[in-house]
Design an enzyme around this catalytic site. Structure first.
Site, PDB file in Angstrom:
ATOM      1  N   ASP A  27       1.865 -11.741  41.349  1.00  0.00           N
ATOM      2  CA  ASP A  27       0.514 -11.179  41.197  1.00  0.00           C
ATOM      3  C   ASP A  27       0.546 -10.007  40.243  1.00  0.00           C
ATOM      4  OD1 ASP A  27      -0.199 -12.928  43.096  1.00  0.00           O
ATOM      5  OD2 ASP A  27      -0.596 -11.457  44.680  1.00  0.00           O
ATOM      6  N   ASP A  49      -1.527  -9.513  36.937  1.00  0.00           N
ATOM      7  CA  ASP A  49      -2.437  -8.361  36.796  1.00  0.00           C
ATOM      8  C   ASP A  49      -2.170  -7.645  35.480  1.00  0.00           C
ATOM      9  OD1 ASP A  49      -3.642  -8.778  39.184  1.00  0.00           O
ATOM     10  OD2 ASP A  49      -2.575  -7.214  40.281  1.00  0.00           O
ATOM     11  N   SER A  55     -15.929  -8.547  41.545  1.00  0.00           N
ATOM     12  CA  SER A  55     -14.529  -8.174  41.723  1.00  0.00           C
ATOM     13  C   SER A  55     -14.355  -6.811  41.046  1.00  0.00           C
ATOM     14  CB  SER A  55     -13.702  -9.272  41.070  1.00  0.00           C
ATOM     15  OG  SER A  55     -12.381  -8.889  40.987  1.00  0.00           O
ATOM     16  N   GLU A  68     -11.462   4.785  48.874  1.00  0.00           N
ATOM     17  CA  GLU A  68     -11.090   4.071  50.101  1.00  0.00           C
ATOM     18  C   GLU A  68      -9.910   3.144  49.801  1.00  0.00           C
ATOM     19  OE1 GLU A  68     -14.138   1.033  51.154  1.00  0.00           O
ATOM     20  OE2 GLU A  68     -15.141   1.772  49.354  1.00  0.00           O
ATOM     21  N   LYS A 102      -7.771  -0.030  49.118  1.00  0.00           N
ATOM     22  CA  LYS A 102      -8.077  -1.390  48.668  1.00  0.00           C
ATOM     23  C   LYS A 102      -7.249  -2.338  49.517  1.00  0.00           C
ATOM     24  CE  LYS A 102      -8.796  -4.389  44.784  1.00  0.00           C
ATOM     25  NZ  LYS A 102      -8.160  -5.585  45.331  1.00  0.00           N
ATOM     26  N   ASP A 130      -5.619  -5.646  50.965  1.00  0.00           N
ATOM     27  CA  ASP A 130      -5.091  -6.817  50.267  1.00  0.00           C
ATOM     28  C   ASP A 130      -5.229  -8.040  51.167  1.00  0.00           C
ATOM     29  OD1 ASP A 130      -4.069  -8.124  48.157  1.00  0.00           O
ATOM     30  OD2 ASP A 130      -1.988  -7.537  48.485  1.00  0.00           O
ATOM     31  N   ARG A 181     -15.643 -15.509  49.131  1.00  0.00           N
ATOM     32  CA  ARG A 181     -16.296 -15.114  47.889  1.00  0.00           C
ATOM     33  C   ARG A 181     -16.465 -16.289  46.922  1.00  0.00           C
ATOM     34  NH1 ARG A 181     -13.435 -10.697  44.229  1.00  0.00           N
ATOM     35  NH2 ARG A 181     -11.854 -12.312  44.373  1.00  0.00           N
ATOM     36  N   GLU A 214     -13.225  -7.400  54.399  1.00  0.00           N
ATOM     37  CA  GLU A 214     -11.974  -8.059  54.037  1.00  0.00           C
ATOM     38  C   GLU A 214     -11.314  -8.591  55.308  1.00  0.00           C
ATOM     39  OE1 GLU A 214     -11.409  -7.726  50.754  1.00  0.00           O
ATOM     40  OE2 GLU A 214      -9.264  -8.112  50.431  1.00  0.00           O
ATOM     41  N   TYR A 245     -16.662  -2.927  54.318  1.00  0.00           N
ATOM     42  CA  TYR A 245     -16.796  -1.837  53.351  1.00  0.00           C
ATOM     43  C   TYR A 245     -18.073  -1.885  52.534  1.00  0.00           C
ATOM     44  CZ  TYR A 245     -14.208  -5.588  50.889  1.00  0.00           C
ATOM     45  OH  TYR A 245     -13.782  -6.793  50.400  1.00  0.00           O
ATOM     46  N   LYS A 293      -4.687   0.719  41.145  1.00  0.00           N
ATOM     47  CA  LYS A 293      -3.584   0.031  41.818  1.00  0.00           C
ATOM     48  C   LYS A 293      -2.386   0.952  42.039  1.00  0.00           C
ATOM     49  CE  LYS A 293      -4.968  -4.307  42.114  1.00  0.00           C
ATOM     50  NZ  LYS A 293      -4.146  -5.374  41.635  1.00  0.00           N
ATOM     51  N   CYS A 338      29.885  -1.737  14.695  1.00  0.00           N
ATOM     52  CA  CYS A 338      29.407  -0.673  15.592  1.00  0.00           C
ATOM     53  C   CYS A 338      28.357   0.172  14.870  1.00  0.00           C
ATOM     54  CB  CYS A 338      30.588   0.202  16.008  1.00  0.00           C
ATOM     55  SG  CYS A 338      30.089   1.696  16.880  1.00  0.00           S
ATOM     56  N   CYS A 354      29.921   3.886  14.316  1.00  0.00           N
ATOM     57  CA  CYS A 354      31.033   4.221  13.420  1.00  0.00           C
ATOM     58  C   CYS A 354      31.384   3.097  12.447  1.00  0.00           C
ATOM     59  CB  CYS A 354      32.266   4.600  14.236  1.00  0.00           C
ATOM     60  SG  CYS A 354      32.963   3.192  15.096  1.00  0.00           S
ATOM     61  N   CYS A 370      33.369  -1.909  20.667  1.00  0.00           N
ATOM     62  CA  CYS A 370      33.815  -1.183  19.488  1.00  0.00           C
ATOM     63  C   CYS A 370      35.247  -0.739  19.794  1.00  0.00           C
ATOM     64  CB  CYS A 370      32.924   0.031  19.241  1.00  0.00           C
ATOM     65  SG  CYS A 370      33.673   1.161  18.054  1.00  0.00           S
ATOM     66  N   CYS A 384      35.832   7.159  17.861  1.00  0.00           N
ATOM     67  CA  CYS A 384      34.438   7.176  17.419  1.00  0.00           C
ATOM     68  C   CYS A 384      33.756   8.356  18.121  1.00  0.00           C
ATOM     69  CB  CYS A 384      33.789   5.847  17.810  1.00  0.00           C
ATOM     70  SG  CYS A 384      32.017   5.835  17.746  1.00  0.00           S
TER      71      CYS A 384
HETATM   72  S1  IVH Z   1     -15.995  -3.165  47.749  1.00  0.00           S
HETATM   73  C1  IVH Z   1     -18.580   0.146  45.523  1.00  0.00           C
HETATM   74  N1  IVH Z   1     -14.003  -2.125  49.059  1.00  0.00           N
HETATM   75  O1  IVH Z   1     -11.904  -6.027  46.073  1.00  0.00           O
HETATM   76  C2  IVH Z   1     -17.343  -0.379  46.163  1.00  0.00           C
HETATM   77  N2  IVH Z   1     -13.729  -4.217  47.940  1.00  0.00           N
HETATM   78  O2  IVH Z   1     -14.787  -6.381  46.412  1.00  0.00           O
HETATM   79  C3  IVH Z   1     -17.738  -1.415  47.137  1.00  0.00           C
HETATM   80  N3  IVH Z   1     -11.487  -5.172  48.193  1.00  0.00           N
HETATM   81  O3  IVH Z   1     -11.652  -9.021  46.022  1.00  0.00           O
HETATM   82  C4  IVH Z   1     -16.671  -1.675  48.080  1.00  0.00           C
HETATM   83  N4  IVH Z   1     -10.671  -3.586  49.458  1.00  0.00           N
HETATM   84  O4  IVH Z   1     -11.605  -8.392  48.500  1.00  0.00           O
HETATM   85  C5  IVH Z   1     -14.441  -3.136  48.303  1.00  0.00           C
HETATM   86  N5  IVH Z   1     -12.289  -1.149  50.278  1.00  0.00           N
HETATM   87  C6  IVH Z   1     -12.747  -2.155  49.513  1.00  0.00           C
HETATM   88  C7  IVH Z   1     -11.943  -3.258  49.172  1.00  0.00           C
HETATM   89  C8  IVH Z   1     -12.475  -4.273  48.362  1.00  0.00           C
HETATM   90  C9  IVH Z   1     -10.427  -4.739  48.866  1.00  0.00           C
HETATM   91  C10 IVH Z   1     -11.478  -6.378  47.348  1.00  0.00           C
HETATM   92  C11 IVH Z   1     -12.339  -7.514  47.743  1.00  0.00           C
HETATM   93  C12 IVH Z   1     -12.674  -8.175  46.430  1.00  0.00           C
HETATM   94  C13 IVH Z   1     -12.681  -7.068  45.495  1.00  0.00           C
HETATM   95  C14 IVH Z   1     -14.082  -6.633  45.229  1.00  0.00           C
END
Ligand code: IVH
Length: 675
Positions: free
Chosen positions: A34, A38, A83, A117, A119, A121, A140, A187, A239, A326, A420, A423, A436, A441
């Site tokens: 990944d 990325d 995304s 906040e 992220k 996974d 999604r 998530e 979220y 990230k 080399c 030298c 060498c 040298c």
């Molecule tokens: S969205 C304004 N918050 O990111 C921000 N997405 O959503 C709105 N993802 O693939 C909050 N953690 O699966 C938000 N704390 C988080 C997240 C999050 C992971 C992922 C989600 C999606 C992508 C966009």
């Protein structure tokens, strides 16, 4: 690159990214990490930012790759699910802010706050509650159409089938709301513990294990049998509130989600007034990361004010107003711009790749060793290639693979030089290595002495590379053995050396004369003998004479020492000059002393990963060894403890997977002391 070349590069990047995404989404195979993917996407994003006219609607930066599977009923999202674009460095974050600020008025800019906040996974999901009852749960998909996975999501404990009552919500909010339809996003995640449990069960049954909790979470939800989902003990955190319940900021959204009865990560989230606070939050969360129950891969940084966020709009697949910052990547892709050949202290000529600078584990790197000619052939590397580099488990970054599909025909063969570079002597080949042959040298002599005085060798405190250079230039020494006959007065010739400095350095040299056998062996600069091998040799032979007189067969019989290393040691002790140098050391007062090993850690095997704060990894290894413990470079089921510093490598993940005991730096010291 001129524009034409950029265009071609962009096309290659798109083709390659699409190829791997197809393999991943359709064929369920992942042939690239990944992180490397990325990294390719980031390069594409950066090039498109520079040349916006080259953006096409079908570019991977513009659309989400996750076409819904046929086997599920499709679900059209009431509002598009986006995304994020990625940032890998503070510089990327500054660029992101500046891009947005260009679109805002002065007073808007001044009022901007950043909501940060974790992220998560896992797998993004959307839930639709009608009159408080969960009616639809969807993935999604491509952002517009997702998969209806309601029955699967209903099995997840933390997804309520019913929201709190309208009355209670309204009481807490202090206003009336539209309860007919409430749309939220979050998530679905799997805890690390569950991930370990499931993988262990699979391993016991001889089945293949999942690469990471996200794949397992996604696999558990995107399958047709809800019973399987329920057995996987998934969790969900929310979220985003899509419906309008009067929220003005992203922070308020999070509070309302909780009032609705949904699980959030609010205790980890923070409103930051400026980017410095964002960076502090990021560092802090990165430190806490290992203690969190589930995997996170960065920080979502969003403009907190919803009106400004909406005004900034969406480009391609991502909102302008938020970005995924990230965590340091252990793998990245970059371009090999050139290869140079460096002669080291043992005469080995090492090819070094000069890279287009790239962030790896939070630091920018621009060069990496390619080890030897065979390695270049094995990788089939050419100048101009796009390569995957990693630091996983190791301190030194290395090229692990070439993305041949990124070639455009202009790549050049790497031709190993015959002379080399320091030298000009003709190089000679022994086993896989080019040497060498010229011992005198200058570069070689200089590097040998710097190695000799270094911490794991003679550890002559205060004798840095510049002083070594000065000593050589002024002909005060010819080799490292001469250091031991230097007198205070000699040093006064050195730049910036007065009486006190001379005294200190002479004392440091004197103090280093008594040295243990492993350090002595290591200091000799025997090709391909590092500190690990030196320790093994000292354990096996007990004295320098025994080692000197050992036969090639004796050396080859030692586990941990292969035929090439054995050959290198054997030849070193057959060279008159080397023997003379050793004699000179002993004649000048160097004395090999024996340390009694304590046996507190007898029979225990340790692996170290990441950077330690209190001491270097070499010192920590020495400490373990002195206490009778073993050090291994890789984690296996026979490992007793893995000591984890900052930014640990893949060894840490492996230890978790195998359930090996893990000690952080503090626990490690406490453990040693407690024995
Ligand atoms: S969205 C304004 N918050 O990111 C921000 N997405 O959503 C709105 N993802 O693939 C909050 N953690 O699966 C938000 N704390 C988080 C997240 C999050 C992971 C992922 C989600 C999606 C992508 C966009």
């Amino acid at each position: 690159m001129d524009k034409d070349e950029v265009k071609k590069r962009i096309e290659k990047l798109r083709e390659t990214i699409n190829h791997y995404r197809y393999l991943y989404h359709v064929k369920d195979v992942s042939e690239i990490s990944d992180e490397a993917l990325d990294s390719l996407k980031k390069e594409l994003f950066d090039l498109e930012q520079e040349y916006p006219d080259l953006i096409t609607p079908d570019s991977p930066t513009q659309k989400i790759g996750g076409e819904p599977l046929e086997k599920f009923e499709k679900f059209k999202h009431p509002k598009r699910m986006t995304s994020f674009n990625d940032a890998f460095s503070q510089e990327d974050i500054y660029d992101w802010r500046d891009r947005n600020f260009r679109l805002l008025r002065e007073e808007e800019k001044n009022s901007v706050e950043f909501y940060c906040e974790p992220k998560l996974d896992g797998l993004a999901i959307e839930l639709i509650y009608r009159n408080g009852i969960l009616e639809v749960g969807a993935t999604r998909g491509d952002g517009i159409i997702g998969e209806n996975v309601t029955s699967n999501l209903k099995t997840i404990e933390s997804i309520p089938l019913r929201l709190r009552s309208k009355e209670n919500i309204e009481k807490d909010l202090g206003k009336n709301i539209n309860y007919n339809e409430i749309v939220v996003r979050g998530e679905a995640v799997l805890t690390k513990e569950e991930f370990k449990r499931i993988n262990k069960e699979r391993l016991d049954r001889g089945e293949e294990i999942y690469a990471n909790p996200r794949n397992l979470a996604a696999g558990s939800i995107r399958q047709l049998n809800p019973k399987i989902t329920s057995e996987r003990n998934l969790d969900a955190d929310f979220y985003s509130l899509v419906s309008d319940l009067g929220q003005k900021t992203h922070g308020e959204e999070h509070k309302i989600l909780e009032i609705l009865g949904l699980k959030t990560n609010n205790r980890y989230n923070k409103i930051c007034k400026n980017l410095e606070e964002v960076f502090d939050y990021y560092e802090d969360l990165n430190k806490k990361r290992n203690d969190l129950p589930y995997e996170i891969d960065g920080v979502v940084v969003a403009i907190n004010n919803n009106r400004i966020y909406e005004k900034l709009g969406i480009v391609g697949k991502a909102p302008r107003g938020a970005i995924a910052f990230k965590f340091p990547q252990k793998e990245a892709t970059t371009i090999v711009n050139d290869v140079i050949f460096q002669t080291g202290r043992t005469g080995i000529v090492t090819p070094v790749a000069i890279l287009k600078p790239v962030a790896l584990e939070g630091v920018i790197i621009s060069r990496t060793t390619l080890h030897n000619e065979d390695e270049i052939r094995r990788l089939n590397l050419k100048i101009g290639d796009t390569a995957v580099i990693t630091r996983a488990g190791d301190v030194i970054p290395k090229v692990i693979r070439v993305l041949k599909e990124m070639r455009n025909g202009s790549e050049k063969e790497i031709i190993f030089p015959k002379k080399c570079s320091a030298c000009d002597a003709d190089l000679i080949k022994k086993d896989a290595l080019w040497f060498c042959p010229k011992k005198d040298c200058y570069t070689r002599r200089y590097k040998t002495i710097v190695h000799f005085v270094s911490k794991p060798a003679f550890n002559i405190v205060g004798l840095g590379p510049n002083i070594v250079k000065d000593l050589l230039n002024k002909k005060l020494i010819l080799d490292a053995a001469d250091l031991f006959t230097l007198k205070k007065g000699d040093l006064l010739e050195l730049e910036g050396f007065k009486k006190k400095a001379s005294n200190n350095l002479i004392n440091a040299i004197l103090n280093s004369k008594r040295i243990t056998l492993p350090r002595f062996i290591y200091s000799l600069s025997i090709p391909i003998v590092g500190i690990e091998t030196a320790n093994v040799l000292a354990d096996r032979f007990n004295s320098i004479d025994n080692l000197k007189n050992s036969k090639k067969e004796d050396l080859e019989q030692i586990i941990d020492i292969g035929p090439i290393v054995a050959n290198s040691i054997f030849s070193w002790f057959r060279d008159e000059n080397n023997l003379a140098f050793m004699d000179k050391l002993l004649k000048n007062g160097v004395e090999i002393v024996f340390e009694k090993k304590e046996n507190k850690l007898q029979g225990l095997s340790f692996v170290l990963t990441g950077t330690l704060k209190e001491m270097t990894r070499d010192d920590a290894k020495e400490m373990i060894r002195k206490a009778g413990g073993d050090i291994s470079s890789s984690v296996s089921s026979r490992t007793d403890y893995v000591v984890v510093g900052e930014n640990p490598g893949s060894k840490f993940d492996k230890a978790k997977k195998l359930g090996v005991k893990i000690l952080n730096e503090e626990e490690f010291y406490e453990f040693i002391e407690s024995l």
